[in-house]
Write a protein that holds these residues in place. Structure first.
Motif, PDB file in Angstrom:
ATOM      1  N   TYR A  38      40.117  36.725  40.432  1.00 43.40           N
ATOM      2  CA  TYR A  38      40.779  37.979  41.155  1.00 43.40           C
ATOM      3  C   TYR A  38      41.714  39.017  40.256  1.00 43.40           C
ATOM      4  CZ  TYR A  38      44.724  34.869  39.911  1.00 43.40           C
ATOM      5  OH  TYR A  38      45.615  34.170  39.080  1.00 43.40           O
ATOM      6  N   CYS A  39      41.097  39.087  38.841  1.00 46.24           N
ATOM      7  CA  CYS A  39      41.569  40.209  38.133  1.00 46.24           C
ATOM      8  C   CYS A  39      41.403  41.566  38.749  1.00 46.24           C
ATOM      9  CB  CYS A  39      40.845  40.059  36.741  1.00 46.24           C
ATOM     10  SG  CYS A  39      41.352  41.331  35.445  1.00 46.24           S
ATOM     11  N   HIS A  40      42.568  42.048  38.791  1.00 47.28           N
ATOM     12  CA  HIS A  40      42.280  43.644  39.274  1.00 47.28           C
ATOM     13  C   HIS A  40      42.345  44.650  38.084  1.00 47.28           C
ATOM     14  CE1 HIS A  40      46.745  43.031  39.252  1.00 47.28           C
ATOM     15  NE2 HIS A  40      46.654  44.199  38.935  1.00 47.28           N
ATOM     16  N   ASN A  41      42.427  44.257  36.844  1.00 43.60           N
ATOM     17  CA  ASN A  41      42.438  45.033  35.566  1.00 43.60           C
ATOM     18  C   ASN A  41      41.086  44.567  35.043  1.00 43.60           C
ATOM     19  OD1 ASN A  41      44.526  46.933  36.299  1.00 43.60           O
ATOM     20  ND2 ASN A  41      45.989  45.456  35.520  1.00 43.60           N
ATOM     21  N   PRO A  42      39.832  44.577  35.527  1.00 45.54           N
ATOM     22  CA  PRO A  42      38.835  44.132  34.602  1.00 45.54           C
ATOM     23  C   PRO A  42      38.313  45.000  33.343  1.00 45.54           C
ATOM     24  CG  PRO A  42      38.158  44.841  36.802  1.00 45.54           C
ATOM     25  CD  PRO A  42      39.375  44.872  36.899  1.00 45.54           C
ATOM     26  N   HIS A  43      38.748  46.253  33.582  1.00 44.08           N
ATOM     27  CA  HIS A  43      38.482  47.221  32.411  1.00 44.08           C
ATOM     28  C   HIS A  43      39.419  46.836  31.301  1.00 44.08           C
ATOM     29  CE1 HIS A  43      42.030  48.598  34.757  1.00 44.08           C
ATOM     30  NE2 HIS A  43      42.299  49.614  33.659  1.00 44.08           N
ATOM     31  N   LEU A  44      40.412  46.001  31.367  1.00 47.34           N
ATOM     32  CA  LEU A  44      41.077  45.744  30.300  1.00 47.34           C
ATOM     33  C   LEU A  44      40.759  44.274  29.372  1.00 47.34           C
ATOM     34  CD1 LEU A  44      44.770  46.436  31.772  1.00 47.34           C
ATOM     35  CD2 LEU A  44      43.443  47.710  29.920  1.00 47.34           C
TER      36      LEU A  44
END
Length: 234
Positions: A38-44
Motif C-alpha cells: 500500500y506504499c503511497h510514496n513509491p517514488h521514495l
C-alpha cells in the motif's frame, strides 16, 4: 559522512500534522528496504532521486529562515534511518533549536539506536504482528526488529506513537485488534490506525481495501480502553 550527503526527495515547508502539537518542516528522505503493497510514496523507494531533488544546503537555508517560527523538523521517507547522513543532520537541526521528529518503520535497530539521543519524538510504523510482516512488506526478514524498537525508545526516554496502516485486503479487524492489544501489553500508550490511501499504491492489484464503518467502529471501540490516545486517521 556529513549532512550534505543527505538524499532528500521532497520537503513540506510547513506541516501541522507531522509532529504532535508543533508546527514543523518535514523532509522526505529517499530509500526504503521494504516494498509495502500500500506504499503511497513509491517514488521514495530508490535511494537516488530523479532530476528534481532538494539539497541539504537548501533545506538548511529554509530551516534557518524559520527559526522561531517552526518548532520542529521531521525526517520522514522512505525509510530515513538507512541514510548515514541522517545523524549529522539531526545534530545540526538540534543545534538550531528545533525539536527532532522521525517517522520510521525501524527495519534495523542498529541504525536507529545511534539516533536516539538526538530525537524528541518518533512515529513508529508497526506494520503487523512480526509473523505477518512479509504479507505487508514483501520482505521475509522484516518485523522482529521493528517490535524491538519499542523497548529501545522506551529505554531511551524518547516520546513516541505507534501507528499501523490498515488496508482491508491485507489485515482483518481482528488482526488490527490483536496488534493493538500486543502493543498495549508492551506499554505503548499512544496508537494510531491509519486508513491506507488507495489512490496511489505500489501494488494496485490489492484493490482499495474497503473498510466498512462498522469495522472501523469495532476496532476503535475495542482498542480505546487500552491506550491514553487512540486515533483512526483517514
Amino acid at each position: 559522512m556529513t549532512a550534505d550527503n543527505l538524499v532528500i526527495g521532497g520537503m513540506a515547508a510547513f506541516s501541522t500534522v507531522d509532529y504532535p502539537q508543533h508546527l514543523a518542516a518535514t523532509l522526505f528522505l529517499q530509500g526504503c528496504p521494504w516494498r509495502c503493497h500500500y506504499c503511497h510514496n513509491p517514488h521514495l523507494i530508490p535511494l537516488q532521486t530523479g532530476d528534481e531533488k532538494i539539497t541539504w544546503q537548501q533545506a538548511h537555508k529554509h530551516l534557518k529562515s524559520r527559526q522561531g517560527l517552526l518548532g520542529a523538523v521531521v525526517f520522514s521517507g522512505g525509510e530515513p534511518t538507512i541514510q548515514k547522513a541522517l545523524l549529522p543532520a539531526l545534530q545540526q537541526t538540534r543545534a538550531m533549536g528545533f525539536r527532532n521528529g522521525l517517522h520510521t518503520g525501524a527495519p534495523h535497530l542498529k541504525l536507529l539506536e545511534p539516533l536516539l539521543p538526538w530525537l524528541d519524538w518518533v512515529g513508529l510504523d508497526i506494520k503487523a504482528l512480526p509473523s505477518d510482516y512479509e504479507n505487508i512488506t514483501t520482505n521475509r526478514h522484516a518485523g522482529p526488529e521493528s517490535w524491538v524498537a519499542i523497548a529501545a525508545l522506551q529505554n531511551a526516554g524518547v516520546d513516541f506513537e505507534c501507528r499501523l496502516t490498515w488496508h482491508g485486503a491485507l489485515q482483518s479487524p481482528d488482526q488490527v485488534i490483536t496488534v493493538g492489544r500486543r502493543l498495549a501489553d508492551k506499554g505503548v500508550r499512544r496508537f494510531a490506525v491509519q486508513i491506507a490511501r488507495s489512490d496511489q499504491m505500489l501494488n494496485d492489484s490489492i484493490g482499495n481495501g474497503y473498510l466498512s464503518a462498522e469495522n472501523r467502529q469495532r476496532v476503535e471501540g475495542t482498542l480505546m480502553p487500552y491506550f491514553e490516545t487512540l486515533h483512526i486517521r483517514e
